[in-house]
Design an enzyme around this catalytic site. Structure first.
Site, mmCIF file in Angstrom:
data_model
loop_
_atom_site.group_PDB
_atom_site.id
_atom_site.type_symbol
_atom_site.label_atom_id
_atom_site.label_comp_id
_atom_site.label_asym_id
_atom_site.label_seq_id
_atom_site.Cartn_x
_atom_site.Cartn_y
_atom_site.Cartn_z
ATOM 1 N N SER A 66 5.520 39.413 -25.901
ATOM 2 C CA SER A 66 4.266 38.090 -26.608
ATOM 3 C C SER A 66 4.461 37.095 -25.420
ATOM 4 O O SER A 66 4.548 36.903 -24.563
ATOM 5 C CB SER A 66 4.570 38.273 -27.542
ATOM 6 O OG SER A 66 5.789 37.095 -27.925
ATOM 7 N N LYS A 67 3.241 36.140 -26.310
ATOM 8 C CA LYS A 67 2.483 34.989 -25.089
ATOM 9 C C LYS A 67 4.249 34.206 -24.862
ATOM 10 O O LYS A 67 4.440 33.418 -23.977
ATOM 11 C CB LYS A 67 1.565 33.899 -25.977
ATOM 12 C CG LYS A 67 0.693 34.204 -25.767
ATOM 13 C CD LYS A 67 -0.438 33.109 -25.769
ATOM 14 C CE LYS A 67 -1.644 33.699 -25.454
ATOM 15 N NZ LYS A 67 -2.214 35.098 -24.709
ATOM 16 N N ARG A 68 5.378 34.414 -26.058
ATOM 17 C CA ARG A 68 6.187 33.433 -25.995
ATOM 18 C C ARG A 68 7.463 34.234 -24.316
ATOM 19 O O ARG A 68 8.342 33.654 -23.427
ATOM 20 C CB ARG A 68 7.555 33.311 -27.420
ATOM 21 C CG ARG A 68 8.179 33.685 -27.411
ATOM 22 C CD ARG A 68 9.045 34.004 -28.483
ATOM 23 N NE ARG A 68 9.574 35.473 -28.975
ATOM 24 C CZ ARG A 68 10.032 36.200 -28.732
ATOM 25 N NH1 ARG A 68 11.664 35.347 -28.299
ATOM 26 N NH2 ARG A 68 10.297 37.212 -29.454
#
Ligand code: GLU
Length: 480
Positions: A254-256
């Site tokens: 994910s984006k993180r």
């Protein structure tokens, strides 16, 4: 099956920029089609009107093209089985849904959200998995009249038969589902748009898909989809479900963890060919074990039976390494063109095209992404150079260095600035002549005066590119 019958697709929803997971699915479909001499089709699944956006469709086109995955049929290029955008096919889904109603495979569902929630709550209290009660299957004409008067709008539900759905997945092997756990699911929403599972089957039948290659998160949908194929009496395609892509910490990517959209990676300066090569290896491996391969070779080597059913880990370090490899081995003229967008803040006109190629050649070695070049070439531009205090006090301002620098200016008077070879020879002689002073007091110091750094590109080449005037002026400024 002849090659013409091999038809596969990538069917992204334009609710975000093209994600690496979808890009990998696109790639596997593309590789399979090209390896088999079949067709690769792009279908835009934009029935979620609220979340679908034109800019995302454009991003999907651009990203696939940047990756070199040109589709044979699609919304923009057309084809025999279009339209290829689901929002242009709404009449068709209605027509097909009505066929299922007529054949007794689908029925109207009138329940309100509250009624369905109440059913779910009971299941929860009883600790049972929720399965729709089929209440509307037996609704009487009077009840239906009442619903209509209440202004309710029906959905259409698929009547799930009681059976075992079995299929042989080309990656996962034999899979079996008991339909008793699949409630009568919706195929058309009350606003007249189809649900994903229904639209996808209607399209895959109509577009004559032979193989469905996609992420394993769709396995449970496959059971529902096979039931719909069967209700239409349609030929069921082959399925291949690929293991998911995980982040290095084994959670969902994910984006993180960093960039997740193909366009973000490309913007950061990952070469599309390196990126494509890298994602090919997320869940697939070539038989010869050679990981670095251009797309054409990957096409030749590709086969579904080498796709892994276990999850693949997205190792950013490996991507960085691979990108560096591509940067180092790319034709330098080509590389110069690719890095130009990262050099817009500099006045490139001071160098000829040949000099620019040379500049890129001497700085490419340590680059990880193209964007790294922006900072690493700053000293090739402008009159002055930034030297931090630490380097100034430890390398430039020492008594020995301060003696060396004026001597270097003297050398510059006789240095042949037009010839790198000669510069190298003369620098060598200079270094010898300065002995017993150490390199730190001679060549490092000259480098620091010229570039502000104590290491980096070959110093003879730097001197050649900077030219006499700038070399002398920068060294002069370093003398106290
Ligand atoms: N629109 C679906 C998705 O993006 C397509 C899935 C499929 O390949 O059937 O996940």
């Amino acid at each position: 099956m002849t090659n013409n019958d091999i038809r596969v697709r990538i069917a992204p929803s334009p609710t975000g920029n093209l994600h690496v997971g979808t890009a990998r699915t696109a790639l596997f479909n593309y590789l399979f089609a090209k390896n088999m001499g079949g067709k690769f089709i792009l279908r835009i699944e934009d029935t979620d009107i609220e979340r679908s956006k034109e800019e995302y469709t454009q991003n999907i086109y651009d990203s696939l093209k940047a990756m070199g995955l040109q589709w044979d049929e699609g919304p923009d290029v057309g084809g025999k089985y279009g339209p290829y955008k689901q929002s242009d096919r709404l009449d068709l889904y209605n027509e097909f849904a009505q066929k299922l109603v007529a054949s007794g495979h689908a029925y109207e569902g009138w329940c309100t959200q509250e009624e369905l929630e109440a059913e779910k709550e009971i299941a929860q209290v009883e600790k049972n998995p929720y399965v729709y009660s089929k209440k509307c299957l037996t609704a009487t004409p009077e009840q239906i009249e009442t619903y209509k008067k209440e202004d309710r709008k029906p959905i259409l539900r698929f009547k799930v038969p009681d059976k075992k759905v079995q299929f042989n997945d080309l990656v996962k092997g034999n899979l079996e589902f008991d339909t008793s756990l699949i409630g009568d699911f919706a195929i058309m929403k009350s606003n007249g748009t189809p649900t994903y599972n229904f639209a996808v089957v209607v399209d895959d039948i109509q577009m004559k898909m032979s193989h469905i290659i996609r992420g394993e998160d769709h396995i449970s949908n496959t059971a529902r989809q096979i039931l719909i194929y069967e209700a239409f009496g349609a030929k069921i395609p082959e399925f291949a479900h690929v293991g998911m892509i995980l982040a290095p910490d084994r959670s969902k990517l994910s984006k993180r963890h960093g960039a997740t959209a193909v366009s973000e990676f490309i913007q950061q300066g990952y070469l599309p060919e390196a990126f494509v090569n890298f994602i090919t290896l997320l869940g697939w491996s070539p038989a010869d074990g050679e990981e670095i391969k251009p797309l054409d070779d990957i096409i030749k080597a590709f086969s579904i039976d080498r796709i892994s059913s276990s999850p693949a880990v997205f190792e950013f370090d490996k991507l960085n390494w691979m990108n560096g490899q591509y940067i180092r081995h790319m034709d330098v003229k080509e590389l110069t063109q690719r890095v130009k967008p990262y050099l817009t803040k500099y006045d490139l006109s001071q160098y000829s095209e040949e000099q620019l190629n040379y500049l890129v050649e001497i700085v490419r070695e340590p680059l990880t992404v193209l964007g790294d070049i922006t900072d690493s070439v700053s000293y090739f531009f402008g009159e002055n150079v930034n030297i931090d205090d630490e380097i100034k006090s430890t390398v430039i301002d020492t008594p020995e260095t301060q003696q060396v620098l004026p001597k270097f200016i003297e050398l510059c008077e006789t240095l042949d600035f037009s010839n790198v070879e000669k510069i190298h020879e003369q620098l060598d002689e200079f270094r010898q002549a300065m002995k017993p002073l150490k390199p730190k007091q001679t060549m490092w110091a000259i480098r620091a005066a010229l570039t502000g750094l104590t290491r980096g590109a070959d110093i003879g080449s730097v001197i050649y590119l900077l030219g006499k005037e700038r070399v002398i002026s920068r060294v002069q400024k370093a003398i106290k």
